[in-house]
Scaffold this active site. Structure first.
Site, PDB file in Angstrom:
ATOM      1  CE  LYS A 125      10.499  75.215  30.108  1.00  0.00           C
ATOM      2  NZ  LYS A 125      10.724  76.119  28.953  1.00  0.00           N
ATOM      3  CB  SER A 129      12.191  73.884  25.969  1.00  0.00           C
ATOM      4  OG  SER A 129      11.895  75.137  26.616  1.00  0.00           O
ATOM      5  CB  SER A 148      10.769  77.375  24.549  1.00  0.00           C
ATOM      6  OG  SER A 148      11.866  76.787  23.904  1.00  0.00           O
TER       7      SER A 148
END
Length: 493
Positions: free
Chosen positions: A79, A159, A183
């Protein structure tokens, strides 16, 4: 033979150990998938193909010498919130669009220590603020799943949407993610994969771009519960550079998957039965309860009375901490700089150009609730309610070993649906924020499909630093659900 991109992480690790294929072949198969699908899915902001190939070459050399480690040769997506030395780290924001860290986050350093191969940096909502992956400055991510007979572009959740989409589409065997209010778990549910938010303090936050420091926690997403367990063992551990890192032993999470649930007491919180909750979500929850009973667990109805205040509490605490954390992005030391007539003008121009609408909204909310005259009415009160939410869980652990709830209030929705209503978007976190406020572990496990063929997840919550029980319950659900459906868009064999 199973395609290299269809292997689970555990199966790939076994294949590498037996030399059924090389790390270079495994990495190239995933890079080809990225080359074919990423232009559409936009799951990666930065692809590090050459770095990955060099790491795979080193992995093959280590395996050839019998020096393989836990993740040697395993291709992962990272990420783009984790600092990676020498590789651009953007947090999906213009303000960090060209930032290249000179150091490695603890999480990525741990994965590299254990031999992982980094395919690239996965897309996300800007500064991890969002539930759809639509706020990224580099464009939204497309969920690889499709509604039956419908080509509508669906969101992957947020997210960590790029991480979840990459894993679901077979572009990586696993990925790092972060969870501030859901998330990890929400995108895992939307993309039909597993994902765990560990206990706060289990995984170091050093080198991870901060959103809300008392809520943020890194964890893995992968296609199976066992794969998540393997990744979490490498990611976790005490780190003196993070003041909130817990100095506790890291168990063998993967071995906990096989424990079973016989004799466990599973809590079913009545407050999670929301008015207007879709019948499919309720039906899946009831099915999960039945699966655990069949596996030998006892289910117990419990009450978490302050759950009703969790969402408003979260949307006071998180923006308040975000407004403080994001004050450092001022155009002076690093990142984007817009020249101004004076220092104040430079600050204003830089932040106006660098931050997207959702980030600005949360900074404004956070600044407001921290301001003189409102601090006591909002932030201080929210912290008191947060303590009550944690107390609810502490009392529940006297009666049960784990808690089962739905993971999300719906399946993945269309990119053009809900986006204009911030409150509707915030409601996506209704089942997940309590775990962050209480600091406890929570896992989403793919458990079924809705009437349109989209994945739905169940959530397992556990006691602090008892991820082993969470993995045991999650694995029992996974085994009973036998979830084998795959997305419409995935890497070719």
């Amino acid at each position: 033979m199973t395609s290299l991109t269809d292997l689970t992480l555990a199966a790939a690790r076994a294949g590498l150990d037996k030399r059924d294929f090389s790390a270079a072949e495994l990495t190239d198969a995933h890079l080809k998938g990225i080359e074919a699908l990423n232009p559409r899915l936009n799951a990666f902001i930065t692809v590090t193909a050459e770095v990955a190939r060099e790491q795979a070459k080193a992995a093959d050399q280590a395996l050839g010498k019998g020096e393989g480690r836990a993740l040697t040769g395993i291709p992962l997506a990272i990420k783009d919130l984790f600092c990676t030395a020498g590789t651009r780290t953007t947090a999906a924001s213009k303000i960090l669009g060209n930032f290249v860290p000179p150091y490695e986050s603890t999480v990525t350093a741990n994965l590299l220590r254990d031999g992982a191969v980094f395919l690239g940096k996965a897309n996300l909502d800007e500064f991890a603020m969002g539930s759809s992956n639509a706020t990224s400055a580099f464009g939204g991510v497309e969920n690889p799943w499709k509604r039956a007979g419908d080509d509508t572009v669906l969101v992957p959740g947020g997210s960590s949407g790029g991480s979840a989409a990459a894993v679901a589409a077979r572009l990586a065997l696993g990925a790092t993610a972060t969870d501030t209010g859901g998330s990890i778990r929400q995108p895992a549910a939307f993309c039909g994969i597993a994902g765990i938010k560990p206990t706060y303090g289990r995984v170091s936050r050093f080198g991870t771009v901060a959103f809300a420091s008392s809520l943020d926690q890194a964890g893995p997403v992968a296609r199976t519960v066992e794969d998540c367990a393997i990744l979490l063992r490498s990611m976790a551990g005490f780190d003196p550079r993070d003041a909130t890192s817990a100095d506790v032993a890291v168990p063998d999470f993967a071995s906990a998957c096989a424990r079973g649930v016989k004799g466990l007491r599973i809590g079913i919180p009545r407050e999670f039965r929301l008015p207007g909750m879709p019948a499919e979500i309720e039906a899946l929850w009831q099915q999960g309860i039945a699966w655990l009973r069949d596996a030998g667990a006892e289910t117990v109805e419990i009450s978490l009375p302050h759950t009703q205040y969790a969402l408003p509490t979260y949307y006071i605490v998180a923006p308040a901490e975000a407004s403080s954390n994001l004050a450092r992005y001022d155009g002076v030391r690093f990142g984007l700089r817009e020249e101004g007539a004076d220092l104040k003008d430079l600050y204003e121009r830089t932040r106006r150009a660098g931050f997207g609408d959702e980030v600005r909204r949360r900074i404004l909310i956070g600044t407001y609730v921290l301001s003189a005259g409102y601090y006591d009415a909002y932030y201080l009160k929210a912290q008191k309610i947060r303590a009550l939410i944690k107390r609810d869980f502490d009392e529940a652990w006297g009666k049960v070993d784990a808690i089962l709830t739905p993971a999300t209030p719906s399946a993945a929705f269309g990119r053009d649906e809900k986006q204009d209503d911030p409150v509707a978007m915030y409601l996506n976190d209704v089942f997940t924020v309590t775990a962050n406020l209480a600091g406890i572990p929570g896992m989403s496990v793919p458990a079924g499909l809705d009437s349109k063929g989209l994945p739905l997840g169940l959530q397992v919550l556990g006691k602090s630093f008892d991820e082993e029980t969470v993995f045991a319950v999650g694995h029992a659900i996974e085994r009973a659900a036998m979830f084998t459906a795959t997305p419409a868009l995935k890497a070719a064999a």
